[in-house]
Design an enzyme around this catalytic site. Sequence first.
Site, PDB file in Angstrom:
ATOM      1  N   ILE A   7       0.622   6.794  -0.442  1.00  0.00           N
ATOM      2  CA  ILE A   7       0.290   8.214  -0.316  1.00  0.00           C
ATOM      3  C   ILE A   7      -1.147   8.386   0.188  1.00  0.00           C
ATOM      4  O   ILE A   7      -1.425   9.201   1.073  1.00  0.00           O
ATOM      5  CB  ILE A   7       0.528   8.948  -1.662  1.00  0.00           C
ATOM      6  N   ASP A  56     -10.515   1.666  -2.909  1.00  0.00           N
ATOM      7  CA  ASP A  56      -9.311   0.927  -3.306  1.00  0.00           C
ATOM      8  C   ASP A  56      -9.757  -0.493  -3.674  1.00  0.00           C
ATOM      9  O   ASP A  56     -10.677  -1.024  -3.058  1.00  0.00           O
ATOM     10  CB  ASP A  56      -8.306   0.858  -2.148  1.00  0.00           C
ATOM     11  N   ASN A  57      -9.130  -1.069  -4.683  1.00  0.00           N
ATOM     12  CA  ASN A  57      -9.472  -2.464  -4.996  1.00  0.00           C
ATOM     13  C   ASN A  57      -8.504  -3.432  -4.331  1.00  0.00           C
ATOM     14  O   ASN A  57      -8.571  -4.632  -4.560  1.00  0.00           O
ATOM     15  CB  ASN A  57      -9.535  -2.702  -6.519  1.00  0.00           C
ATOM     16  N   ILE A 103     -11.592   1.518  -9.497  1.00  0.00           N
ATOM     17  CA  ILE A 103     -11.918   2.865 -10.016  1.00  0.00           C
ATOM     18  C   ILE A 103     -12.541   2.810 -11.409  1.00  0.00           C
ATOM     19  O   ILE A 103     -13.114   3.783 -11.867  1.00  0.00           O
ATOM     20  CB  ILE A 103     -10.697   3.824 -10.045  1.00  0.00           C
ATOM     21  N   ALA A 143      -3.617   3.851  -9.038  1.00  0.00           N
ATOM     22  CA  ALA A 143      -2.934   3.693 -10.334  1.00  0.00           C
ATOM     23  C   ALA A 143      -2.138   2.401 -10.343  1.00  0.00           C
ATOM     24  O   ALA A 143      -1.817   1.839  -9.293  1.00  0.00           O
ATOM     25  CB  ALA A 143      -1.975   4.868 -10.570  1.00  0.00           C
ATOM     26  N   TYR A 198       4.122   3.751 -18.462  1.00  0.00           N
ATOM     27  CA  TYR A 198       3.595   4.399 -17.254  1.00  0.00           C
ATOM     28  C   TYR A 198       3.525   5.915 -17.448  1.00  0.00           C
ATOM     29  O   TYR A 198       2.490   6.550 -17.212  1.00  0.00           O
ATOM     30  CB  TYR A 198       4.503   4.041 -16.070  1.00  0.00           C
ATOM     31  N   LYS A 238       0.285   8.627 -17.712  1.00  0.00           N
ATOM     32  CA  LYS A 238       0.112   9.790 -16.831  1.00  0.00           C
ATOM     33  C   LYS A 238      -0.071  11.074 -17.648  1.00  0.00           C
ATOM     34  O   LYS A 238      -0.848  11.947 -17.282  1.00  0.00           O
ATOM     35  CB  LYS A 238       1.318   9.933 -15.897  1.00  0.00           C
ATOM     36  N   ILE A 263      22.435  -2.921  -4.870  1.00  0.00           N
ATOM     37  CA  ILE A 263      22.337  -1.672  -5.629  1.00  0.00           C
ATOM     38  C   ILE A 263      22.405  -2.049  -7.105  1.00  0.00           C
ATOM     39  O   ILE A 263      23.343  -2.726  -7.532  1.00  0.00           O
ATOM     40  CB  ILE A 263      23.477  -0.693  -5.253  1.00  0.00           C
ATOM     41  N   GLY A 286      15.298   1.255 -18.211  1.00  0.00           N
ATOM     42  CA  GLY A 286      14.243   2.276 -18.248  1.00  0.00           C
ATOM     43  C   GLY A 286      14.274   3.294 -17.125  1.00  0.00           C
ATOM     44  O   GLY A 286      13.291   3.978 -16.893  1.00  0.00           O
TER      45      GLY A 286
HETATM   46  N1  LIG Z   1       5.183   7.105  -4.463  1.00  0.00           N
HETATM   47  C1  LIG Z   1       5.837   7.877  -5.327  1.00  0.00           C
HETATM   48  O1  LIG Z   1       7.034   8.176  -5.151  1.00  0.00           O
HETATM   49  C2  LIG Z   1       5.126   8.419  -6.534  1.00  0.00           C
HETATM   50  C3  LIG Z   1       5.872   9.158  -7.470  1.00  0.00           C
HETATM   51  C4  LIG Z   1       5.218   9.668  -8.585  1.00  0.00           C
HETATM   52  C5  LIG Z   1       3.862   9.463  -8.759  1.00  0.00           C
HETATM   53  N2  LIG Z   1       3.170   8.721  -7.853  1.00  0.00           N
HETATM   54  C6  LIG Z   1       1.736   8.525  -8.096  1.00  0.00           C
HETATM   55  O2  LIG Z   1       1.037   8.777  -6.882  1.00  0.00           O
HETATM   56  C7  LIG Z   1      -0.086   7.899  -6.756  1.00  0.00           C
HETATM   57  C8  LIG Z   1      -0.038   7.149  -5.436  1.00  0.00           C
HETATM   58  O3  LIG Z   1       1.187   6.407  -5.381  1.00  0.00           O
HETATM   59  P1  LIG Z   1       1.524   5.428  -4.179  1.00  0.00           P
HETATM   60  O4  LIG Z   1       2.990   5.431  -4.034  1.00  0.00           O
HETATM   61  O5  LIG Z   1       0.663   5.727  -3.008  1.00  0.00           O
HETATM   62  O6  LIG Z   1       1.106   4.027  -4.815  1.00  0.00           O
HETATM   63  P2  LIG Z   1       0.520   2.714  -4.125  1.00  0.00           P
HETATM   64  O7  LIG Z   1       0.721   1.591  -5.090  1.00  0.00           O
HETATM   65  O8  LIG Z   1       1.055   2.565  -2.740  1.00  0.00           O
HETATM   66  O9  LIG Z   1      -1.034   3.053  -4.040  1.00  0.00           O
HETATM   67  C9  LIG Z   1      -1.893   2.955  -5.145  1.00  0.00           C
HETATM   68  C10 LIG Z   1      -3.186   2.325  -4.651  1.00  0.00           C
HETATM   69  O10 LIG Z   1      -4.094   2.252  -5.758  1.00  0.00           O
HETATM   70  C11 LIG Z   1      -4.805   1.015  -5.653  1.00  0.00           C
HETATM   71  N3  LIG Z   1      -5.288   0.665  -6.983  1.00  0.00           N
HETATM   72  C12 LIG Z   1      -4.555   0.269  -8.068  1.00  0.00           C
HETATM   73  N4  LIG Z   1      -5.373   0.007  -9.100  1.00  0.00           N
HETATM   74  C13 LIG Z   1      -6.637   0.261  -8.674  1.00  0.00           C
HETATM   75  C14 LIG Z   1      -7.911   0.183  -9.305  1.00  0.00           C
HETATM   76  N5  LIG Z   1      -8.034  -0.216 -10.565  1.00  0.00           N
HETATM   77  N6  LIG Z   1      -9.004   0.501  -8.570  1.00  0.00           N
HETATM   78  C15 LIG Z   1      -8.888   0.897  -7.269  1.00  0.00           C
HETATM   79  N7  LIG Z   1      -7.706   0.973  -6.628  1.00  0.00           N
HETATM   80  C16 LIG Z   1      -6.600   0.661  -7.321  1.00  0.00           C
HETATM   81  C17 LIG Z   1      -3.790   0.036  -5.108  1.00  0.00           C
HETATM   82  O11 LIG Z   1      -4.399  -1.095  -4.490  1.00  0.00           O
HETATM   83  C18 LIG Z   1      -3.009   0.913  -4.132  1.00  0.00           C
HETATM   84  O12 LIG Z   1      -3.546   0.830  -2.829  1.00  0.00           O
HETATM   85  C19 LIG Z   1      -0.059   7.001  -7.990  1.00  0.00           C
HETATM   86  O13 LIG Z   1      -0.935   7.537  -8.951  1.00  0.00           O
HETATM   87  C20 LIG Z   1       1.375   7.100  -8.475  1.00  0.00           C
HETATM   88  O14 LIG Z   1       1.476   6.871  -9.854  1.00  0.00           O
HETATM   89  C21 LIG Z   1       3.772   8.201  -6.749  1.00  0.00           C
END
Ligand SMILES: NC(=O)c1ccc[n+]([C@@H]2O[C@H](COP(=O)([O-])OP(=O)(O)OC[C@H]3O[C@@H](n4cnc5c(N)ncnc54)[C@H](O)[C@@H]3O)[C@@H](O)[C@H]2O)c1
Length: 319
Positions: free
Chosen positions: A15, A35-36, A56, A81, A146, A150, A206, A275
């Site tokens: 995202i 980003d880490n 972060i 996250a 998880y 949140k 699936i 889950g």
């Molecule tokens: N993709 C979905 O469908 C979805 C659905 C519900 C919620 N979310 C939430 O949206 C957000 C983005 O999701 P996404 O799909 O892009 O996930 P993603 O895993 O693709 O991106 C998360 C990014 O955070 C970075 N990261 C993780 N821990 C870190 C830390 N300690 N310090 C710095 N960077 C760190 C990772 O390297 C990664 O690039 C998240 O908070 C996720 O929980 C996503």
Amino acid sequence: MQMTRVLITGVAGFIGSNLADRLIQEGSYEVVGVDNLSYGVREQIPEGVEFHELDIRSNSPEGASIYPIFQNVDYVFHFAAKNSIIDCQRDPIETADINVRGTVNVFEAAKRSTVKKIIYAESSAMYEGSKVLPTPETEVKPESFYAVSKVSTLYFAEAYKRFYNLNSTALRYFCVYGPKQDYRRTVPPVFSAFIIKLLKKQQAVIYGTGLKRRDFIHVDDINDFHIQCMFDEKTTGKVFNLGSGINYSVNEIYDIISKLLGSDLKPIYKSDLPGEAFANLADITLAKSLGWKPKVDIQTGLKTSIDFIRKELNKGNIR
Ligand SMILES: NC(=O)c1ccc[n+]([C@@H]2O[C@H](COP(=O)([O-])OP(=O)(O)OC[C@H]3O[C@@H](n4cnc5c(N)ncnc54)[C@H](O)[C@@H]3O)[C@@H](O)[C@H]2O)c1
């Protein structure tokens, strides 16, 4: 032109990198990214982003810290996250450390700077224990580690408003899909998993009966709302579901992808993953009341996912 300075945590992820692409293309934003690279991919960060490889959670007065890069930032999008439910179940301590302590550190950094608002990611997983479909924002019933992590960020966000007048908007995404969606996980998101296998002319798996239903929303649609959140005061202090308001079964998704790829391969059914809720479906009345609506239909959206994965396969990034 007056540029708006935006900081994105998790900028190398799905995202975050899509939002960075959009902001850079629009031309009126300076984008700072954090980003880490624990899950994210550096190559996904678009050119023009001021990138900081940082955790972060870092806040050392002498060493690594996210605080200095928040100076002069107008808006923060907090996406970083630990977000795979399976990984979070295996490690609740790290889940809390990244998702709760890390998030509080982001709020703390914003509090000490010029940030006008934090727009941050919650999740539809917060409704795991609810049976109400479509699910409104009031139905919070978390079960997994998880989801619990949140939920707790919501209360921290409210406390930062109460004690420091720091504004925020919480976004509860349902199943977001589109280009750059993570396909590297132990169990990749269903779209990526099916597309990869069918493009490789292999049978996809699936888990369960395929009758589980999910509300899928294209990343371009959520980016429309991200931009609205920066400038529409009616979004401040609120929580919004972001889904399409339509759900599809896993079997239906498999059929749509098979047709788009001209494949007649049958899936392999394996025992269900633990889950996972049987169905999710967003009640998007609140976001729609502010003029937002999803525009990308599933067929058009899936083509963008297919194009991305085909390119990754051709580059040799997917084995
Ligand atoms: N993709 C979905 O469908 C979805 C659905 C519900 C919620 N979310 C939430 O949206 C957000 C983005 O999701 P996404 O799909 O892009 O996930 P993603 O895993 O693709 O991106 C998360 C990014 O955070 C970075 N990261 C993780 N821990 C870190 C830390 N300690 N310090 C710095 N960077 C760190 C990772 O390297 C990664 O690039 C998240 O908070 C996720 O929980 C996503």
